[in-house]
Design an enzyme around this catalytic site. Structure first.
Site, PDB file in Angstrom:
ATOM      1  N   HIS A  53       0.854  -1.059  -0.169  1.00  0.00           N
ATOM      2  CA  HIS A  53      -0.251   0.626  -0.532  1.00  0.00           C
ATOM      3  C   HIS A  53       0.878   0.967   0.093  1.00  0.00           C
ATOM      4  O   HIS A  53       2.565   1.233   0.042  1.00  0.00           O
ATOM      5  CB  HIS A  53      -1.024  -0.091   1.225  1.00  0.00           C
ATOM      6  CG  HIS A  53      -2.112  -1.156   0.990  1.00  0.00           C
ATOM      7  ND1 HIS A  53      -2.906  -1.318   1.935  1.00  0.00           N
ATOM      8  CD2 HIS A  53      -2.090  -2.323   0.083  1.00  0.00           C
ATOM      9  CE1 HIS A  53      -3.601  -2.377   2.030  1.00  0.00           C
ATOM     10  NE2 HIS A  53      -3.779  -2.765   0.435  1.00  0.00           N
ATOM     11  N   GLU A  55       1.422   3.274   2.128  1.00  0.00           N
ATOM     12  CA  GLU A  55       2.469   4.361   3.592  1.00  0.00           C
ATOM     13  C   GLU A  55       3.628   2.913   3.365  1.00  0.00           C
ATOM     14  O   GLU A  55       4.530   3.477   3.324  1.00  0.00           O
ATOM     15  CB  GLU A  55       1.045   3.399   4.384  1.00  0.00           C
ATOM     16  CG  GLU A  55      -0.091   4.708   4.839  1.00  0.00           C
ATOM     17  CD  GLU A  55      -1.560   3.394   4.229  1.00  0.00           C
ATOM     18  OE1 GLU A  55      -2.075   4.177   4.526  1.00  0.00           O
ATOM     19  OE2 GLU A  55      -1.130   3.118   3.049  1.00  0.00           O
ATOM     20  N   CYS A  78      -5.338   0.896   6.631  1.00  0.00           N
ATOM     21  CA  CYS A  78      -6.095   0.387   6.642  1.00  0.00           C
ATOM     22  C   CYS A  78      -5.226  -0.733   8.497  1.00  0.00           C
ATOM     23  O   CYS A  78      -4.323  -0.298   8.953  1.00  0.00           O
ATOM     24  CB  CYS A  78      -6.491  -1.750   6.193  1.00  0.00           C
ATOM     25  SG  CYS A  78      -3.823  -1.949   6.006  1.00  0.00           S
ATOM     26  N   SER A 171     -22.826   2.824 -36.741  1.00  0.00           N
ATOM     27  CA  SER A 171     -22.959   4.074 -35.261  1.00  0.00           C
ATOM     28  C   SER A 171     -21.039   4.850 -36.076  1.00  0.00           C
ATOM     29  O   SER A 171     -20.771   5.157 -34.876  1.00  0.00           O
ATOM     30  CB  SER A 171     -23.244   4.000 -33.954  1.00  0.00           C
ATOM     31  OG  SER A 171     -22.029   2.862 -33.564  1.00  0.00           O
ATOM     32  N   ASP A 203     -22.725  -3.272 -33.487  1.00  0.00           N
ATOM     33  CA  ASP A 203     -21.472  -2.833 -33.579  1.00  0.00           C
ATOM     34  C   ASP A 203     -20.001  -3.925 -33.414  1.00  0.00           C
ATOM     35  O   ASP A 203     -19.203  -3.761 -34.075  1.00  0.00           O
ATOM     36  CB  ASP A 203     -20.710  -1.834 -32.920  1.00  0.00           C
ATOM     37  CG  ASP A 203     -21.828  -0.578 -33.075  1.00  0.00           C
ATOM     38  OD1 ASP A 203     -22.214  -0.743 -33.942  1.00  0.00           O
ATOM     39  OD2 ASP A 203     -22.014   0.164 -31.656  1.00  0.00           O
ATOM     40  N   ARG A 210      -7.542   0.092 -25.643  1.00  0.00           N
ATOM     41  CA  ARG A 210      -5.994  -0.146 -26.395  1.00  0.00           C
ATOM     42  C   ARG A 210      -5.314   0.651 -25.658  1.00  0.00           C
ATOM     43  O   ARG A 210      -5.536   1.810 -26.495  1.00  0.00           O
ATOM     44  CB  ARG A 210      -6.815   0.031 -27.206  1.00  0.00           C
ATOM     45  CG  ARG A 210      -7.420  -1.473 -27.590  1.00  0.00           C
ATOM     46  CD  ARG A 210      -8.312  -1.701 -29.320  1.00  0.00           C
ATOM     47  NE  ARG A 210      -8.935   0.079 -29.798  1.00  0.00           N
ATOM     48  CZ  ARG A 210     -11.027  -0.975 -29.330  1.00  0.00           C
ATOM     49  NH1 ARG A 210     -11.213  -1.929 -28.589  1.00  0.00           N
ATOM     50  NH2 ARG A 210     -11.657   0.208 -29.393  1.00  0.00           N
ATOM     51  N   THR A 310     -32.059   1.925 -25.537  1.00  0.00           N
ATOM     52  CA  THR A 310     -32.962   1.093 -24.897  1.00  0.00           C
ATOM     53  C   THR A 310     -32.249   0.761 -23.741  1.00  0.00           C
ATOM     54  O   THR A 310     -33.216   1.288 -22.435  1.00  0.00           O
ATOM     55  CB  THR A 310     -32.958  -0.290 -25.352  1.00  0.00           C
ATOM     56  OG1 THR A 310     -34.009  -0.248 -26.695  1.00  0.00           O
ATOM     57  CG2 THR A 310     -33.930  -1.596 -24.633  1.00  0.00           C
TER      58      THR A 310
END
Length: 381
Positions: A53, A55, A78, A171, A203, A210, A310
């Site tokens: 972490h 710290e 923590c 699209s 699509d 990427r 939708t």
């Protein structure tokens, strides 16, 4: 040397925390700086789940200079043993004199215990320095801890006349490369990319990050953490040859109960993970249940909703959209093209859905609008 106010050191810790924007999931993004005699002696940030972490990185950088120092941490240290040891104990053992914390940890496994542990050890603790800024670094983690679901960020690309695709479903592309770069960055920070089956059919989207298109520093860190792809598919219509099933990472198909085992088995053989949910009143996937599942089982913090009118309308109707990223292109698609949202029940101006605009900025030739829905009261519905 002039004395720096606490918020200046905390601002540096927040800057460090943001370096983990694309890599720490499902953990929160955290930064830490150690200051002694008005001098920075160590700093660090959490890079990946399972690794040290913030710290610990800062303490290692400081070495013996950590004794008697003040630690500035963007999130409460923590106090529990997970994949790494408790950071509160590491700070105590290092002999720091004071810990300044931007915000308490909403995780029930911590929830004030780290602060209590530090104070019991005789360490002075201050909480609340730049708390609002700290909360903005981890909106999804806070949403998951406080409300049991991930933050939902809706991304839509549209023409100036509010259209998202031609009537045929075509699209690609409405917006320019700079806007698509920003979308890649939104994907990279997300735990989940959520879409509807119609969007995949039209699509054949890969729904992947990427890195070369995102143009990010440290892109080598990203390919190992593709967001979970989730396709909402009530009737199990996803083609077995869909590109998203062969890309790196996982694809989860969210459907309803009652489908033939053979159809489910064929999708699973093609690479999908199929999860059945109870249907809502309309016979569709229960979106509330889906988001609870993503929080509880997948530990998802941030969901990027990339879909058509939708599903976008359904999630908006359900009151589950927390943030909207709307990319507007300087082009017109005409009245026969597909609209931005399918929203039932709006017949009068009194029923319109208000948005709060948070930011508008140019992205290449396009405009990027950041907004959030105005929450409706029972009287409005």
């Amino acid at each position: 040397m002039a004395k720096q106010p606490p918020h200046a050191w905390m601002a540096r810790a927040l800057e460090l925390a943001r370096r983990g924007l694309y890599t720490t999931d499902p953990n929160p993004r955290v930064g830490c700086v150690l200051v002694k005699n008005e001098r920075l002696v160590g700093e660090g940030f959490h890079e990946r789940a399972g690794e040290p972490h913030a710290e610990v990185h800062a303490l290692r950088a400081a070495g013996p200079a950590a004794r008697g120092a003040t630690a500035y941490v963007t999130l409460e240290p923590c106090s529990h043993h997970g994949r790494t040891g408790p950071c509160a104990l590491a700070l105590i053992e290092a002999g720091v004199a004071k810990v300044v914390i931007a915000m308490a940890d909403p995780n029930p496994a911590v929830a004030g215990r780290g602060i209590a542990l530090l104070r019991q050890a005789g360490i002075e603790v201050e909480v609340g320095v730049l708390e609002e800024q700290a909360r903005s670094v981890n909106p999804g983690f806070i949403m998951r801890m406080d409300h049991g679901r991930p933050l939902v960020r809706l991304k839509m690309a549209m023409s100036l006349d509010g259209r998202t695709a031609m009537r045929s479903g075509e699209s690609q592309w409405i917006t320019g490369p700079e806007a698509r770069r920003e979308v890649q960055r939104l994907r990279a920070r997300s735990s989940v990319v959520l879409t509807g089956v119609d969007s995949v059919i039209f699509d054949n989207s890969r729904l992947t990050v990427r890195p070369e298109q995102a143009e990010l520093e440290g892109v080598e860190l990203i390919p190992g953490r593709q967001p979970l792809r989730v396709v909402v598919d009530t009737r199990l219509r996803l083609p077995e040859a869909a590109a998203c099933l062969t890309e790196p990472g996982r694809t989860l198909v969210a459907t309803v109960e009652g489908h033939e085992p053979e159809r489910r088995a064929r999708l699973e053989a093609a690479g999908a993970e199929v999860v059945a949910f109870h249907a809502d009143a309309g016979g569709r996937v229960d979106l509330h249940a889906l988001l609870r599942y993503l929080a509880d089982v997948e530990q998802a913090n941030e969901v990027l909703l990339e879909t058509g009118a939708t599903l976008a309308g359904a999630v908006l109707d359900a009151g589950l959209v927390d943030e909207m990223q709307l990319f507007v292109a300087p082009t017109l698609l005409g009245g026969e093209a597909r609209p931005l949202f399918q929203l039932a029940g709006i017949e009068t101006m009194a029923q319109q859905r208000g948005l709060e605009i948070l930011d508008i900025r140019a992205v290449g030739r396009d405009w990027r609008i950041t907004a959030r829905p105005e929450r409706r009261t029972l009287a409005d519905q």
